[in-house]
Write an enzyme that holds these catalytic residues in place. Structure first.
Site, PDB file in Angstrom:
ATOM      1  N   LYS A  10      17.630  62.151  59.891  1.00 55.72           N
ATOM      2  CA  LYS A  10      16.203  62.337  59.614  1.00 55.72           C
ATOM      3  C   LYS A  10      15.416  61.407  60.529  1.00 55.72           C
ATOM      4  O   LYS A  10      15.689  60.195  60.577  1.00 55.72           O
ATOM      5  CB  LYS A  10      15.955  61.988  58.148  1.00 55.72           C
TER       6      LYS A  10
HETATM    7  O1  G3P Z   1      11.917  62.658  51.015  1.00 51.34           O
HETATM    8  C1  G3P Z   1      10.622  62.879  51.424  1.00 51.34           C
HETATM    9  C2  G3P Z   1       9.641  63.308  50.365  1.00 51.34           C
HETATM   10  O2  G3P Z   1      10.189  64.323  49.566  1.00 51.34           O
HETATM   11  C3  G3P Z   1       8.977  62.195  49.605  1.00 51.34           C
HETATM   12  O3  G3P Z   1       8.284  62.627  48.464  1.00 51.34           O
HETATM   13  O4  G3P Z   1       7.126  62.147  46.332  1.00 51.34           O
HETATM   14  O5  G3P Z   1       7.566  60.281  47.946  1.00 51.34           O
HETATM   15  O6  G3P Z   1       5.848  62.006  48.438  1.00 51.34           O
HETATM   16  P1  G3P Z   1       7.152  61.708  47.760  1.00 51.34           P
END
Ligand code: G3P
Length: 219
Positions: A83
């Site tokens: 990633k």
């Molecule tokens: O892994 C990346 C993403 O899904 C993060 O989500 O909830 O931290 O905005 P969030």
């Protein structure tokens, strides 16, 4: 649509993998920190639970160091997906790694133009963050619609991986739009199974079944 779980919690990953419906896992530095586990060790463990792609994120900001970190990460298992952030150095790294046949997930995508760049860099997945987009007064799902349109216009093979999913409506909308993958926290995936009428229906059927006094032989 493929389902990935966005977590580094082993118990949750195992539980969802047992349903047979889990296609992969995404992690990020915040989720690794939350797990309290060693990055390499927990990533290796996750890769042994699921056959599909397991995203592990580099933390360097420059291309050379990203490549060195990616080298370490891709040795963990064959299903590791590197990633990288959507920056110039991240996309340089993406181009180089996918050219060598390594899976790459380009993360922190907040515009359709950024997604276009990720596709041109040969990304395996692009991760637009719908929840964080909504938090900032934009419509995250509009971003997914734009990316789907652009990718279809040019037959890009990069898969749209809807990330930062906060609730079941994000999942429904992703499927309506034709996103390739969605990654969500375990709680959101578990919520997808639930419906009050399913519970009520089971209750009613079992109450009536009890009146018959019968049982189904199970050997
Ligand atoms: O892994 C990346 C993403 O899904 C993060 O989500 O909830 O931290 O905005 P969030």
């Amino acid at each position: 649509m493929k389902f990935f779980v966005d977590t580094a919690e082993i118990a949750d990953i195992k539980e969802l993998a047992e349903t047979g419906l889990l296609d992969g896992v995404t992690t990020n530095p915040s989720l690794i920190a939350k797990s309290g586990r060693d990055f390499i060790e927990v990533t290796k463990e996750i890769c042994g639970i699921v056959d599909g792609p397991v995203s592990a994120e580099v933390v360097a900001l420059d291309h050379e160091t990203m490549m060195r970190e990616a080298e370490t990460l891709r040795k963990i298992a064959d299903n590791v997906c590197i990633k990288v952030p959507l920056t110039i150095d991240g996309l340089k790294t993406c181009k180089k790694l996918t050219g060598d046949g390594t899976m790459v997930n380009v993360t922190l995508c907040f515009s359709a133009n950024q997604a276009l760049l990720a596709a041109k860099a040969g990304a395996t997945f692009v991760s637009p963050f719908v929840g964080r987009h909504d938090d900032n007064g934009f419509d995250g799902m509009d971003l997914i619609r734009d990316i789907r349109l652009i990718y279809d216009n040019y037959a890009f093979e990069t898969e749209i991986l809807v990330a930062s999913v906060r609730h079941v409506v994000h999942v429904l909308e992703s499927a309506r739009i034709g996103a390739d993958v969605m990654t969500a926290p375990p709680s959101v995936i578990k919520s997808l199974f639930k419906h009050v009428l399913t519970d009520k229906g089971i209750e009613g059927f079992l109450a009536d079944w009890a009146k018959t006094g019968q049982s189904i032989p199970t050997e």
